[in-house]
Each structure stands twice: as structure tokens, then as C-alpha cells.
Design a protein around this motif. Structure first.
Motif, PDB file in Angstrom:
ATOM      1  N   ARG A  53       0.833  -1.209   0.000  1.00 47.29           N
ATOM      2  CA  ARG A  53       0.000   0.000   0.000  1.00 47.29           C
ATOM      3  C   ARG A  53       0.862   1.252   0.000  1.00 47.29           C
ATOM      4  N   THR A  54       1.908   1.254   0.814  1.00 44.50           N
ATOM      5  CA  THR A  54       2.806   2.401   0.898  1.00 44.50           C
ATOM      6  C   THR A  54       3.508   2.644  -0.438  1.00 44.50           C
ATOM      7  N   GLN A  55       3.986   1.591  -1.068  1.00 42.96           N
ATOM      8  CA  GLN A  55       4.634   1.731  -2.371  1.00 42.96           C
ATOM      9  C   GLN A  55       3.656   2.286  -3.401  1.00 42.96           C
ATOM     10  N   SER A  56       2.416   1.796  -3.361  1.00 40.74           N
ATOM     11  CA  SER A  56       1.402   2.272  -4.291  1.00 40.74           C
ATOM     12  C   SER A  56       1.101   3.751  -4.066  1.00 40.74           C
ATOM     13  N   VAL A  57       0.950   4.165  -2.824  1.00 41.65           N
ATOM     14  CA  VAL A  57       0.673   5.569  -2.499  1.00 41.65           C
ATOM     15  C   VAL A  57       1.831   6.453  -2.946  1.00 41.65           C
ATOM     16  N   ASN A  58       3.062   6.015  -2.699  1.00 42.87           N
ATOM     17  CA  ASN A  58       4.228   6.802  -3.122  1.00 42.87           C
ATOM     18  C   ASN A  58       4.270   6.957  -4.637  1.00 42.87           C
ATOM     19  N   GLU A  59       3.988   5.886  -5.353  1.00 48.66           N
ATOM     20  CA  GLU A  59       3.993   5.953  -6.814  1.00 48.66           C
ATOM     21  C   GLU A  59       2.877   6.866  -7.308  1.00 48.66           C
ATOM     22  N   LEU A  60       1.719   6.809  -6.685  1.00 49.56           N
ATOM     23  CA  LEU A  60       0.619   7.685  -7.084  1.00 49.56           C
ATOM     24  C   LEU A  60       0.973   9.150  -6.855  1.00 49.56           C
ATOM     25  N   GLN A  61       1.636   9.437  -5.750  1.00 49.40           N
ATOM     26  CA  GLN A  61       2.056  10.811  -5.482  1.00 49.40           C
ATOM     27  C   GLN A  61       3.032  11.292  -6.553  1.00 49.40           C
ATOM     28  N   ASN A  62       3.926  10.417  -6.977  1.00 53.58           N
ATOM     29  CA  ASN A  62       4.887  10.779  -8.025  1.00 53.58           C
ATOM     30  C   ASN A  62       4.205  10.955  -9.378  1.00 53.58           C
ATOM     31  N   ARG A  63       3.166  10.185  -9.645  1.00 51.40           N
ATOM     32  CA  ARG A  63       2.468  10.220 -10.926  1.00 51.40           C
ATOM     33  C   ARG A  63       1.483  11.376 -11.036  1.00 51.40           C
ATOM     34  N   TYR A  64       1.107  11.955  -9.933  1.00 54.14           N
ATOM     35  CA  TYR A  64       0.085  12.992  -9.920  1.00 54.14           C
ATOM     36  C   TYR A  64       0.408  14.122 -10.894  1.00 54.14           C
ATOM     37  N   GLU A  65       1.653  14.531 -10.925  1.00 52.27           N
ATOM     38  CA  GLU A  65       2.058  15.668 -11.764  1.00 52.27           C
ATOM     39  C   GLU A  65       1.804  15.403 -13.253  1.00 52.27           C
ATOM     40  N   LYS A  66       1.963  14.164 -13.690  1.00 56.05           N
ATOM     41  CA  LYS A  66       1.818  13.823 -15.101  1.00 56.05           C
ATOM     42  C   LYS A  66       0.396  13.373 -15.466  1.00 56.05           C
ATOM     43  N   ALA A  67      -0.470  13.299 -14.491  1.00 56.46           N
ATOM     44  CA  ALA A  67      -1.799  12.736 -14.714  1.00 56.46           C
ATOM     45  C   ALA A  67      -2.732  13.708 -15.429  1.00 56.46           C
ATOM     46  N   SER A  68      -3.723  13.129 -16.107  1.00 60.91           N
ATOM     47  CA  SER A  68      -4.770  13.941 -16.724  1.00 60.91           C
ATOM     48  C   SER A  68      -5.693  14.443 -15.614  1.00 60.91           C
ATOM     49  N   PRO A  69      -6.554  15.413 -15.891  1.00 58.57           N
ATOM     50  CA  PRO A  69      -7.461  15.914 -14.849  1.00 58.57           C
ATOM     51  C   PRO A  69      -8.330  14.811 -14.216  1.00 58.57           C
ATOM     52  N   ASP A  70      -8.857  13.894 -15.029  1.00 57.81           N
ATOM     53  CA  ASP A  70      -9.666  12.798 -14.480  1.00 57.81           C
ATOM     54  C   ASP A  70      -8.838  11.886 -13.581  1.00 57.81           C
ATOM     55  N   GLU A  71      -7.613  11.608 -14.017  1.00 60.44           N
ATOM     56  CA  GLU A  71      -6.734  10.753 -13.227  1.00 60.44           C
ATOM     57  C   GLU A  71      -6.326  11.437 -11.928  1.00 60.44           C
ATOM     58  N   LYS A  72      -6.146  12.763 -11.976  1.00 59.99           N
ATOM     59  CA  LYS A  72      -5.808  13.496 -10.755  1.00 59.99           C
ATOM     60  C   LYS A  72      -6.910  13.363  -9.722  1.00 59.99           C
TER      61      LYS A  72
END
Length: 113
Positions: free
Chosen positions: A83-102
Motif C-alpha cells: 500500500r505504501t509503495q502504491s501511495v508513493n507511486e501515485l504521489q509521483n504520478r500525480y504531476e503527469k496525470a490527466s485531470p480525471d486521473e488526478k
């Protein structure tokens, strides 16, 4: 210095294979797409690389959302680390995400804490 040479060699290999053909390959990496975007003036190639990068990013985000949900109700150290690894990766991906994905990412991150 070796990183610059590695990038130049990768770009040469991508060009030799064909940039459009490389972009359309299903297993192209984010690093290769970013390298193509940095080193092209061709609008068509730029557009294709951007679309493929967004698609790849969407897939990675969805995989992380799925992983988080898979381990959400499980107890134990392995589930906590996943879960922690997933949350960290999501935080890193947020910047590149589309508005819906954000919106999806923020919802998961909000509920994760």
C-alpha cells in the motif's frame, strides 16, 4: 557524462528503428518517449509521443490504483509495504496525470490516510 552518451545512443537506436514505429511499439518506455519529445521538432512525432506518454502514464496510474485496492483490506507488513509503495507511486504520478486521473489519485490518497 555517461548518461548523456546513453541518451544519445538510445536516440540513435530509436531513430534507426524509426521514431514513429518506436512510439507505436507497445513496450516503449517513458524514458524513451521523453527522450524523443526532447529531441524532435516534428509536430506529428511530438503529438504521437505525447499521446503515447499519456496513455502509458494512465496505465501505470491504473495499475497502482488496482494494487492499492488489492491490498487495502489486508493486514500484515507485506500488505502495508505494498500500500505504501502504491501511495508513493501515485504521489509521483500525480504531476503527469490527466485531470480525471488526478481526481482518482486524490480520492485514493485522501482515503489512504
Amino acid at each position: 557524462m555517461s548518461s548523456i552518451l546513453d541518451d544519445q545512443l538510445r536516440l540513435m537506436a530509436l531513430k534507426q528503428y524509426g521514431l514513429i514505429k518506436s512510439i507505436k511499439t507497445s513496450d516503449i518506455s517513458e524514458a524513451d518517449l521523453s527522450l524523443i519529445l526532447k529531441n524532435t521538432d516534428n509536430e506529428t512525432i511530438e503529438q504521437l509521443a505525447t499521446e503515447q506518454l499519456q496513455h502509458l502514464n494512465s496505465q501505470i496510474i491504473q495499475n497502482n490504483l488496482n494494487m492499492y485496492h488489492k491490498f487495502y483490506d489486508l493486514n500484515g507488513m507485506a500488505a502495508y509495504r505494498a500500500r505504501t509503495q502504491s501511495v508513493n507511486e501515485l504521489q509521483n504520478r500525480y504531476e503527469k496525470a490527466s485531470p480525471d486521473e488526478k481526481v482518482k489519485i486524490l480520492d485514493i490518497l485522501y482515503n489512504a490516510h
